[in-house]
Design a protein around this motif. Structure first.
Motif, PDB file in Angstrom:
ATOM      1  N   SER A   1       0.781  -1.206   0.006  1.00 21.73           N
ATOM      2  CA  SER A   1       0.047   0.095  -0.116  1.00 21.73           C
ATOM      3  C   SER A   1       0.743   1.271  -0.176  1.00 21.73           C
ATOM      4  O   SER A   1       0.414   2.217  -0.652  1.00 21.73           O
ATOM      5  N   ILE A   2       2.032   1.412   0.663  1.00 22.42           N
ATOM      6  CA  ILE A   2       2.826   2.325   0.776  1.00 22.42           C
ATOM      7  C   ILE A   2       3.429   2.654  -0.773  1.00 22.42           C
ATOM      8  O   ILE A   2       3.314   3.729  -1.240  1.00 22.42           O
ATOM      9  N   ILE A   3       3.817   1.765  -1.290  1.00 23.59           N
ATOM     10  CA  ILE A   3       4.257   1.689  -2.719  1.00 23.59           C
ATOM     11  C   ILE A   3       3.169   2.189  -3.710  1.00 23.59           C
ATOM     12  O   ILE A   3       3.374   3.030  -4.545  1.00 23.59           O
ATOM     13  N   ALA A   4       2.108   1.665  -3.304  1.00 27.44           N
ATOM     14  CA  ALA A   4       0.629   2.120  -4.287  1.00 27.44           C
ATOM     15  C   ALA A   4       0.460   3.679  -3.910  1.00 27.44           C
ATOM     16  O   ALA A   4       0.195   4.453  -4.784  1.00 27.44           O
ATOM     17  N   VAL A   5       0.625   4.244  -2.608  1.00 27.63           N
ATOM     18  CA  VAL A   5       0.616   5.530  -2.393  1.00 27.63           C
ATOM     19  C   VAL A   5       1.464   6.301  -3.175  1.00 27.63           C
ATOM     20  O   VAL A   5       1.382   7.602  -3.692  1.00 27.63           O
ATOM     21  N   LEU A   6       2.676   6.008  -2.939  1.00 31.07           N
ATOM     22  CA  LEU A   6       3.644   6.580  -3.917  1.00 31.07           C
ATOM     23  C   LEU A   6       3.622   6.494  -5.447  1.00 31.07           C
ATOM     24  O   LEU A   6       3.722   7.848  -5.934  1.00 31.07           O
ATOM     25  N   MET A   7       2.905   5.666  -5.828  1.00 33.61           N
ATOM     26  CA  MET A   7       2.593   5.760  -7.313  1.00 33.61           C
ATOM     27  C   MET A   7       1.469   6.594  -7.485  1.00 33.61           C
ATOM     28  O   MET A   7       1.517   7.304  -8.890  1.00 33.61           O
ATOM     29  N   ILE A   8       0.648   6.799  -6.734  1.00 34.28           N
ATOM     30  CA  ILE A   8      -0.634   7.799  -6.804  1.00 34.28           C
ATOM     31  C   ILE A   8       0.154   9.327  -7.013  1.00 34.28           C
ATOM     32  O   ILE A   8      -0.491  10.195  -7.609  1.00 34.28           O
ATOM     33  N   HIS A   9       0.828   9.634  -5.931  1.00 32.67           N
ATOM     34  CA  HIS A   9       1.446  10.853  -5.796  1.00 32.67           C
ATOM     35  C   HIS A   9       2.484  10.954  -6.978  1.00 32.67           C
ATOM     36  O   HIS A   9       2.346  12.157  -7.404  1.00 32.67           O
ATOM     37  N   THR A  10       3.267  10.181  -7.395  1.00 34.83           N
ATOM     38  CA  THR A  10       4.035  10.472  -8.519  1.00 34.83           C
ATOM     39  C   THR A  10       3.377  10.292  -9.809  1.00 34.83           C
ATOM     40  O   THR A  10       4.094  10.966 -10.833  1.00 34.83           O
ATOM     41  N   THR A  11       2.029   9.855 -10.207  1.00 34.97           N
ATOM     42  CA  THR A  11       1.415   9.803 -11.323  1.00 34.97           C
ATOM     43  C   THR A  11       0.553  10.800 -11.562  1.00 34.97           C
ATOM     44  O   THR A  11      -0.113  11.197 -12.478  1.00 34.97           O
ATOM     45  N   SER A  12       0.142  11.348 -10.320  1.00 34.20           N
ATOM     46  CA  SER A  12      -1.004  12.360 -10.237  1.00 34.20           C
ATOM     47  C   SER A  12      -1.001  13.606 -10.982  1.00 34.20           C
ATOM     48  O   SER A  12      -1.663  13.954 -11.680  1.00 34.20           O
TER      49      SER A  12
ATOM     50  N   LEU B   1      -4.636   1.756 -10.810  1.00 31.65           N
ATOM     51  CA  LEU B   1      -4.627   0.462 -10.316  1.00 31.65           C
ATOM     52  C   LEU B   1      -3.819   0.722  -8.956  1.00 31.65           C
ATOM     53  O   LEU B   1      -4.049  -0.428  -8.024  1.00 31.65           O
ATOM     54  N   SER B   2      -3.631   1.921  -8.517  1.00 33.34           N
ATOM     55  CA  SER B   2      -2.867   1.868  -7.331  1.00 33.34           C
ATOM     56  C   SER B   2      -4.024   2.624  -6.271  1.00 33.34           C
ATOM     57  O   SER B   2      -4.053   2.932  -5.212  1.00 33.34           O
ATOM     58  N   GLN B   3      -5.084   2.848  -6.593  1.00 35.83           N
ATOM     59  CA  GLN B   3      -6.199   3.627  -5.708  1.00 35.83           C
ATOM     60  C   GLN B   3      -6.951   2.650  -4.769  1.00 35.83           C
ATOM     61  O   GLN B   3      -7.437   2.895  -3.776  1.00 35.83           O
ATOM     62  N   PHE B   4      -6.251   1.424  -4.719  1.00 35.37           N
ATOM     63  CA  PHE B   4      -6.549   0.586  -3.482  1.00 35.37           C
ATOM     64  C   PHE B   4      -6.169   0.720  -2.458  1.00 35.37           C
ATOM     65  O   PHE B   4      -6.331   0.382  -1.344  1.00 35.37           O
ATOM     66  N   ALA B   5      -4.933   1.753  -2.403  1.00 35.30           N
ATOM     67  CA  ALA B   5      -4.080   1.767  -1.292  1.00 35.30           C
ATOM     68  C   ALA B   5      -4.873   2.356   0.048  1.00 35.30           C
ATOM     69  O   ALA B   5      -4.721   1.722   0.940  1.00 35.30           O
ATOM     70  N   VAL B   6      -5.573   3.465  -0.214  1.00 42.34           N
ATOM     71  CA  VAL B   6      -6.514   3.954   1.248  1.00 42.34           C
ATOM     72  C   VAL B   6      -7.175   2.984   1.770  1.00 42.34           C
ATOM     73  O   VAL B   6      -7.233   2.756   2.905  1.00 42.34           O
ATOM     74  N   PRO B   7      -8.204   2.324   0.865  1.00 39.28           N
ATOM     75  CA  PRO B   7      -9.080   1.333   1.523  1.00 39.28           C
ATOM     76  C   PRO B   7      -8.241   0.152   2.147  1.00 39.28           C
ATOM     77  O   PRO B   7      -8.381  -0.617   3.239  1.00 39.28           O
ATOM     78  N   ALA B   8      -7.168  -0.212   1.438  1.00 40.64           N
ATOM     79  CA  ALA B   8      -6.042  -1.287   2.272  1.00 40.64           C
ATOM     80  C   ALA B   8      -5.403  -0.817   3.544  1.00 40.64           C
ATOM     81  O   ALA B   8      -5.489  -1.395   4.623  1.00 40.64           O
ATOM     82  N   PHE B   9      -5.208   0.392   3.830  1.00 43.30           N
ATOM     83  CA  PHE B   9      -4.730   0.850   5.089  1.00 43.30           C
ATOM     84  C   PHE B   9      -5.837   1.135   5.915  1.00 43.30           C
ATOM     85  O   PHE B   9      -5.607   0.665   7.104  1.00 43.30           O
ATOM     86  N   ILE B  10      -6.942   1.419   5.636  1.00 45.10           N
ATOM     87  CA  ILE B  10      -8.083   1.509   6.469  1.00 45.10           C
ATOM     88  C   ILE B  10      -8.469  -0.111   7.015  1.00 45.10           C
ATOM     89  O   ILE B  10      -8.682  -0.112   8.145  1.00 45.10           O
ATOM     90  N   PHE B  11      -8.491  -0.957   6.024  1.00 45.08           N
ATOM     91  CA  PHE B  11      -8.693  -2.212   6.503  1.00 45.08           C
ATOM     92  C   PHE B  11      -7.375  -2.992   7.315  1.00 45.08           C
ATOM     93  O   PHE B  11      -7.773  -3.468   8.232  1.00 45.08           O
ATOM     94  N   ALA B  12      -6.467  -2.503   7.195  1.00 47.74           N
ATOM     95  CA  ALA B  12      -5.077  -2.896   7.665  1.00 47.74           C
ATOM     96  C   ALA B  12      -5.318  -2.262   9.361  1.00 47.74           C
ATOM     97  O   ALA B  12      -5.014  -3.109  10.326  1.00 47.74           O
ATOM     98  N   SER B  13      -5.949  -1.011   9.286  1.00 50.71           N
ATOM     99  CA  SER B  13      -5.980  -0.475  10.718  1.00 50.71           C
ATOM    100  C   SER B  13      -7.150  -1.195  11.410  1.00 50.71           C
ATOM    101  O   SER B  13      -7.002  -1.654  12.649  1.00 50.71           O
TER     102      SER B  13
END
Length: 150
Positions: free
Chosen positions: A16-27, A49-61
């Protein structure tokens, strides 16, 4: 007794951290590029394809909260810890971003000091995540009660 770590949650958080970085670098590219260009399509696909990151963090929390507090907890200590670790940092960063908007971009204070900006993460686009986590913390006793009764 301290519970062991859940390796799978650590892996999920790492991905998810990698996905967040991808979101920010491609936005920026997704916003700036011509929507008909191949570059835009590639960046947009990576971003989507990286948009799962926030729901994944919420799920993990939520998963870790259930894992660590499923047997019950001292709610005063639980909320005191969250107040210190989450709400205080949220308040500090909200103030920093508000000051930045006021000083660097000359945004009027009446536009900065709104309920949306202060309470709902509107001061800067990524603060909404903290508001969602706080909502999870507020709802956690109810979710735990439902879980225990099942």
């Amino acid at each position: 007794m301290t519970k062991s770590r859940i390796d799978e949650i650590d892996v999920l958080k790492g991905i998810s951290i990698i996905a967040v970085l991808m979101i920010h670098t491609t936005s920026n590219a997704v916003v700036q590029l011509n929507k008909l260009s191949l570059s835009y399509i590639i960046f947009a696909i990576i971003n989507r394809l990286s948009q799962f990151a926030v729901p994944a963090f919420i799920f993990a929390s939520a998963m870790l909260l259930m894992y660590n507090y499923g047997d019950g907890c001292d709610w005063r200590l639980f909320y005191k810890k969250r107040l210190k670790n989450v709400l205080m940092l949220y308040a500090v960063w909200t103030i920093i971003y508000g000051a930045y908007l006021y000083i660097a971009h000359h945004v009027p204070l009446r536009s900065i000091l709104t309920i949306k900006n202060i309470l709902f993460g509107g001061m800067f686009y990524h603060l909404y995540f903290i508001v969602i986590i706080v909502q999870l913390y507020v709802l956690f006793p109810v979710l735990l009660y439902i879980y225990i009764d099942l």
